[in-house]
Design an enzyme around this catalytic site. Structure first.
Site, PDB file in Angstrom:
ATOM      1  N   CYS A 250      -8.357  -2.479  -2.093  1.00 54.29           N
ATOM      2  CA  CYS A 250      -8.164  -3.570  -1.133  1.00 54.29           C
ATOM      3  C   CYS A 250      -9.502  -3.989  -0.526  1.00 54.29           C
ATOM      4  O   CYS A 250     -10.350  -4.527  -1.223  1.00 54.29           O
ATOM      5  CB  CYS A 250      -7.147  -3.141  -0.076  1.00 54.29           C
ATOM      6  SG  CYS A 250      -6.381  -4.532   0.757  1.00 54.29           S
TER       7      CYS A 250
ATOM      8  N   HIS B  93      -2.209  -0.892  -3.444  1.00 53.10           N
ATOM      9  CA  HIS B  93      -2.495   0.369  -2.751  1.00 53.10           C
ATOM     10  C   HIS B  93      -1.795   1.547  -3.427  1.00 53.10           C
ATOM     11  O   HIS B  93      -0.670   1.882  -3.066  1.00 53.10           O
ATOM     12  CB  HIS B  93      -2.010   0.280  -1.305  1.00 53.10           C
ATOM     13  CG  HIS B  93      -2.861  -0.559  -0.438  1.00 53.10           C
ATOM     14  ND1 HIS B  93      -3.997  -0.098   0.171  1.00 53.10           N
ATOM     15  CD2 HIS B  93      -2.749  -1.854  -0.068  1.00 53.10           C
ATOM     16  CE1 HIS B  93      -4.557  -1.063   0.887  1.00 53.10           C
ATOM     17  NE2 HIS B  93      -3.825  -2.151   0.764  1.00 53.10           N
TER      18      HIS B  93
ATOM     19  N   GLU C 202      -2.363   4.596  -2.946  1.00 53.22           N
ATOM     20  CA  GLU C 202      -2.180   5.697  -1.984  1.00 53.22           C
ATOM     21  C   GLU C 202      -0.914   5.523  -1.146  1.00 53.22           C
ATOM     22  O   GLU C 202      -0.472   6.444  -0.482  1.00 53.22           O
ATOM     23  CB  GLU C 202      -3.424   5.827  -1.084  1.00 53.22           C
ATOM     24  CG  GLU C 202      -3.540   4.852   0.078  1.00 53.22           C
ATOM     25  CD  GLU C 202      -4.021   3.447  -0.312  1.00 53.22           C
ATOM     26  OE1 GLU C 202      -4.038   3.123  -1.523  1.00 53.22           O
ATOM     27  OE2 GLU C 202      -4.354   2.661   0.604  1.00 53.22           O
TER      28      GLU C 202
END
Lengths: 737, 241, 83
Positions: B87, B204, B206
């Site tokens: 990002c 993302h 994660e």
């Protein structure tokens, strides 16, 4: 102009002015008068609401901090606690929606980390006029992007809230922001300026002329003139706040930090007087030491500035350099501007010369309480609707589609997809469900969060509406599997000087108190926003209930979406013949009237026990609260979100539209595997809750047959694809179309 | 395998990346503050996390690239250490010139936070060796400036060198305009550098690496990194030569 | 002291979504805008020995930080502040 006249111009009454003169033993100077006028405004002093707020139940064994601090705190075990607070930013948002909403979010976040907590979630409760008005569209778009840009930059997920549209809010939108934080018990700090000789420091952004008299502004009705008061609106800097947050949390680990307070409404004046008043001390500060953004600011301007992203910190003497070191790491300044004194005075100097000297306690807590009498509004005496004159529409399928398209019922994805709701990787149930669920890392636990209020209910019957707001917020948590823990409330009303508004206010508080007591959910923090009216309309009384609940085992949470074709769909609770105040009457017939649905708190409580137990025993596939749009909409939503269908039959002598679209309370639609049905019936029997099988989860289509004992027959038949298309796109079309 | 998570002023996914490497994969992780320098030998993996470094006030990622920690990142990249920019981290890598192209505001000018489907462009990388080429995975996005831009020659080269790691697609893997959330050229969601040791991506991973969050598609990205670092897979140039 | 005004715009050919949105709004209001491009105006106050040095400094600022050469062009004007 004489001092007394000037006081009046600043909004102080004769009685208040005389009390100031009496307290000081002399006439106040300009700076002192300015400070009093802001601190004694309704926004800061709660002078119109204080006595009534005492009616809320605020105590329970798990309450670590009740009302009166920056935020409330409740214990969740494992040495952890949840910090929560909701606050309005209605007036600033009506004038400058983007900055108004953004700074509202900034302010509520500071309230949470001022307690030493890490903010972990935001919610926003929003109300606007109808979206066909271009100005409403502008306000709505501005507010949503203001919230998005601030919250997203902070990295705090915006996980829930509500968005309602009704002409009652056309001139005066409501923007209520709630923040929730998490903290270890030993890290809790309070806003107290203790210890004579300790240093008072200012950290964060430099001070400019923003928002001077913002608090007084929030205590006035909106008028044409409000537009020209634009300079009152502050500009937010989320990047600065992010640095401030990290620096403050690093600082607050230190034992030598005595107290911390956010500079919100009334800026330095309020932060200094409140921290001193809470500790029973005084503060002496020199405004010349305050870092400025603009040249030539007077002591008056420095003391009243509402520049954002600033905090007041009190530390033990000798630790000033330690504070500076931490803030320099984050490229922020920290300046000692004064110290704690023992004489109870807030003494303001400019280059050593006294420019104001008033008792801190008088400023922070001395505003005379205004006792008002309410008067039952005349509109409440209008007879209940004659439902026999309302004909049941022939095509109920079409009715359901029109309800699903109503912006009050349709998906709010257009709003919440602009908010980062997955950052921090705790969001287990994202926005769009009854309540959001967050896991608590390092434990098995989770918390559920929601806000709720139906302004129309509160308008038609303030007492029942207040009760209902609490009951429904609690139900929103319960369907996720969370036990309700605490309330933070944001009471949005018109002018308290209007006896009918005051009546609404008092009755809503009584309703909230009654429900909070019965359901054993303490009120731990809150905010009052009056004067939400224009020359042409007063908003609906809107006491927004923010609520937090606890899941002991977050893996056992439940959501509203149907999961498996073949599952049995069961209604927990009883259908009722209540149709008043429904979205159905409003959307289909243009009627905003009748009696709002009544909550039987005893029944509500049993329903919660039943649902919580069923979720805990893992026998449910889904659970969804029945609210706006009634039973048919609730089932439709479980279908749409699960991308599955429903087929069922209901036999009842309640008229078909009331049965399908009435908003009778204390009902939950659940689905479960057939083999679990006996276990659910057993729990329902045990808890005294009626459980009725409605039908089954099927693929793709949606069919409900309604029969009565006289052979009457009505049906709804739709494809889930069609319902989903309308429900998910309708708001976006309204806003962007 | 040691991971550094760089903390810029305004980073806000630093804790999430740290959490996944440390708690989910059980590997050592450290925060490196932007004012600190480090040696390329100190870490095997360096993550530039999401957020709004310096508020993104000039351009997303534009200011962060001048921080002292970035000097060390350049050196580590040169030495072949793995660099993962997610990002805002991707935006920084573009501004820093470690990856080609630039980032613009989403074409509808709105912030987008929702799940997207991604078609795996290449599994031949230290970051995606546990995915299948052409496989469709789901990951959340959360950005206002993810509209990737590069000139036609650059795109051509990225394709030729098999450096496009993810494309925005529909559930079935069709790369359509409708499945493109932000207007990125060719639906590009993530790219590698020439040496294949630097990855920038907007989604993302994660945020979808644990069962409780309802999606573990992102975990395989971190597991791929571990597979590669521990020498169990060979990728890219070494295989081709 | 010198005052610099720096304009940063998208290069020709790069899609400008903000410009497109504003064009839509203008046309909606009846202004028939042919094309709208949105850029940034950055004002910098700086010290330099003379105008040429000031201009050179501003050019470096643009190249190093203020504009992204992949997307953006820049132009500027520098004037000496009258005392």
């Amino acid at each position: 102009m004489g001092k007394a006249e000037e006081a009046k111009k600043l909004g102080l009454t004769d009685e208040e002015y005389n009390l100031i003169v009496q307290t000081l033993g002399r006439e106040p100077n300009d700076v002192e008068l300015g400070m009093y006028s802001v601190m004694w405004s309704e926004h800061c002093s709660y002078k119109n609401s204080k006595p009534l707020l005492k009616r809320f139940p605020t105590k329970a064994p798990h309450v670590l901090q009740g009302p009166g601090e920056n935020a409330g705190i409740v214990d969740i075990g494992d040495n952890l606690a949840v910090v929560l607070k909701i606050e309005s930013h209605n007036h600033p948002s009506a004038v400058e929606p983007y900055q108004g909403a953004a700074t509202g979010v900034g302010g509520i976040i500071r309230d949470i980390f001022a307690m030493g907590a890490r903010p972990i979630a935001l919610l926003d409760s929003l109300r606007f006029g109808e979206l066909d008005d271009p100005r409403v569209k502008y306000l709505f778009g501005g507010v949503v992007s203001g919230i998005a840009d601030y919250g997203n930059c902070m990295g705090i997920p915006t996980v829930g809230g509500e968005t309602y549209f009704n002409d009652a809010y056309k001139d005066n939108p409501l923007v209520n922001a709630m923040c929730v934080g998490i903290i270890r018990h030993e890290d809790i700090v309070r806003g107290k300026a203790q210890g004579v000789g300790n240093s008072v420091m200012l950290v964060g952004a430099a001070t400019g002329r923003d928002g001077i008299h913002g608090a007084s502004f929030a205590s006035e009705e909106l008028s044409e003139e409000s537009e020209s008061k634009r300079p009152s609106v502050q500009v937010g800097d989320p990047f600065m706040e992010k640095l401030l947050l990290e620096a403050c949390l690093e600082l607050l680990k230190e034992k030598w930090v005595v107290g911390i307070q956010d500079l919100g409404a009334a800026g330095l004046t309020s932060a200094c007087s409140e921290t001193a008043a809470r500790a029973g001390t005084g503060i002496e500060l020199d405004v010349a030491l305050v870092p400025r953004r603009e040249k030539g600011m007077t002591p008056y301007e420095v003391m009243l500035s509402e520049s954002q992203e600033r905090m007041l910190i009190v530390v033990e003497k000798g630790h000033e350099e330690d504070v500076k070191r931490i803030f320099e790491k984050w490229d922020l300044y920290a300046i000692k501007i004064g110290e704690v004194t023992g004489d109870g005075m807030l003494r303001v100097l400019e280059n050593g010369k006294i420019v104001a000297e008033v008792p801190a306690k008088s400023l922070a807590e001395g505003a005379p309480v205004i006792k008002r009498e309410g008067k039952r509004p005349a509109y409440m005496d209008i007879q209940d609707l004659d439902y026999s004159k309302i004909e049941i529409p022939e095509n109920l399928s079409e009715v359901l589609l029109r309800l699903l398209a109503s912006p009050n019922i349709a998906s709010k994805a257009w709003v919440y997809q602009q908010y980062d709701h997955t950052v921090r990787t705790d969001t287990v149930v994202p926005p769009g469900s009854d309540a959001a669920v967050l896991r608590i890392k390092g434990t098995k636990k989770g918390i559920a969060l929601t806000t709720d209020c139906n302004g129309l209910y509160c308008y038609l019957d303030p007492y029942e509406g207040g009760k209902q707001a609490v009951a429904e917020a609690a139900r929103n948590l319960v369907v996720t599997g969370a036990k309700p823990l605490a309330i933070t409330d944001c009471l949005n009303f018109g002018s308290p000087e209007n006896p009918e508004v005051y009546y609404q206010f008092e009755k809503c508080i009584d309703g909230i108190s009654e429900a909070a007591k019965a359901l054993e959910i303490p009120v731990v923090s809150g905010n009052v926003s009056f004067y939400n009216e224009s020359s042409s309309r007063v908003i609906f009384p809107t006491p927004v209930i923010g609520m937090v609940g606890l899941l002991e085992d977050v893996t056992k949470h439940c959501t509203m979406a149907f999961k498996n074709p073949g599952d049995i769909v069961v209604l927990l609770g009883e259908n009722s013949d209540e149709m008043g105040a429904s979205e159905y009457l409003r959307v289909i017939f243009g009627i905003q009237g009748g009696k709002p649905p009544r909550v039987d708190l005893e029944r509500e409580k049993r329903l919660h026990l039943c649902c919580l137990k069923a979720i805990k025993e893992e026998i449910l596939s889904s659970a969804h609260d029945v609210s706006e749009g009634g039973l048919a909409v609730a089932i439709a939503e479980s279908c749409i979100t699960g991308n599955l269908g429903f087929e069922g039959e209901i036999t009842s002598d309640i008229r078909a539209d009331a049965l399908l679209f009435g908003e009778g309370q204390s009902r939950i639609v659940v689905s479960l595997k057939e083999e679990n049905l006996p276990a659910l019936i057993e729990i329902a029997d045990e808890t005294g809750v009626k459980a009725t099988v409605l039908g089954r989860v099927v693929p793709e289509y949606f069919r409900i047959n309604v029969k009565d004992s006289k052979g009457g027959f009505k049906k709804i038949e739709l494809s889930v694809g069609e319902m989903a298309e309308i429900w998910s796109k309708s708001l976006e079309r309204k806003v962007e179309g | 395998m040691r991971c550094a998570v760089i903390v810029f002023p305004g980073s806000n996914c630093d804790v999430d990346c740290f959490h996944v490497w440390k708690e989910v994969l059980g590997q050592p992780a450290e925060y490196v503050f932007h004012k600190e320098k480090f040696s390329p030998e100190d870490f095997d993996l360096i993550i530039l996390p999401g957020g709004f470094s310096y508020g993104d006030y000039l351009r997303a990622g534009a200011i962060a690239r001048f921080s002292p920690a970035m000097d060390s990142v350049y050196k580590a990249a040169e030495k072949g250490k793995l660099i993962l920019g997610i990002c805002n981290g991707f935006q920084i890598l573009l501004e820093a010139g470690l990856l080609p192209g630039a980032m613009m505001k989403n074409r509808d000018l709105k912030f987008h936070c929702h799940d997207v489907y991604l078609k795996v462009g290449t599994a031949d990388s230290p970051f995606t060796n546990m995915y299948l080429p052409g496989e469709v995975v789901k990951m959340p996005i959360a950005h206002g400036e993810g509209n990737y831009y590069a000139d036609a020659d650059t795109i051509e080269r990225l394709k030729r060198e098999d450096r496009i790691i993810f494309y925005y697609s529909d559930e079935k893997g069709n790369i359509t305009d409708e499945a493109n959330p932000n207007g990125s050229v060719e639906n590009i969601a993530g790219i590698l550098n020439e040496e294949r040791n630097v990855l920038g991506m907007m989604p993302h991973p994660e945020r979808c690496a644990e069962e409780i969050l309802g999606n573990t598609d992102g975990k395989r990205l971190f597991m791929s990194i571990l597979e590669y670092l521990e020498g169990r897979v060979k990728i890219g140039k070494s295989r081709r030569s | 002291m010198f005052n610099a005004k720096i304009w940063v715009r998208f290069k020709n050919g790069v899609l400008d979504p903000q410009g497109a949105a504003i064009k839509g709004a203008l046309n909606h209001l009846g202004f028939e805008a042919e094309d709208v491009r949105v850029g940034k105006l950055i004002e910098v106050k700086l010290k330099a020995d003379n105008l040429d040095e000031a201009k050179a400094k501003v050019r470096m600022m643009c190249e190093k930080l203020l504009a992204n050469p992949v997307l953006e062009d820049f132009s500027f004007e520098v004037v000496e502040e009258s005392i």
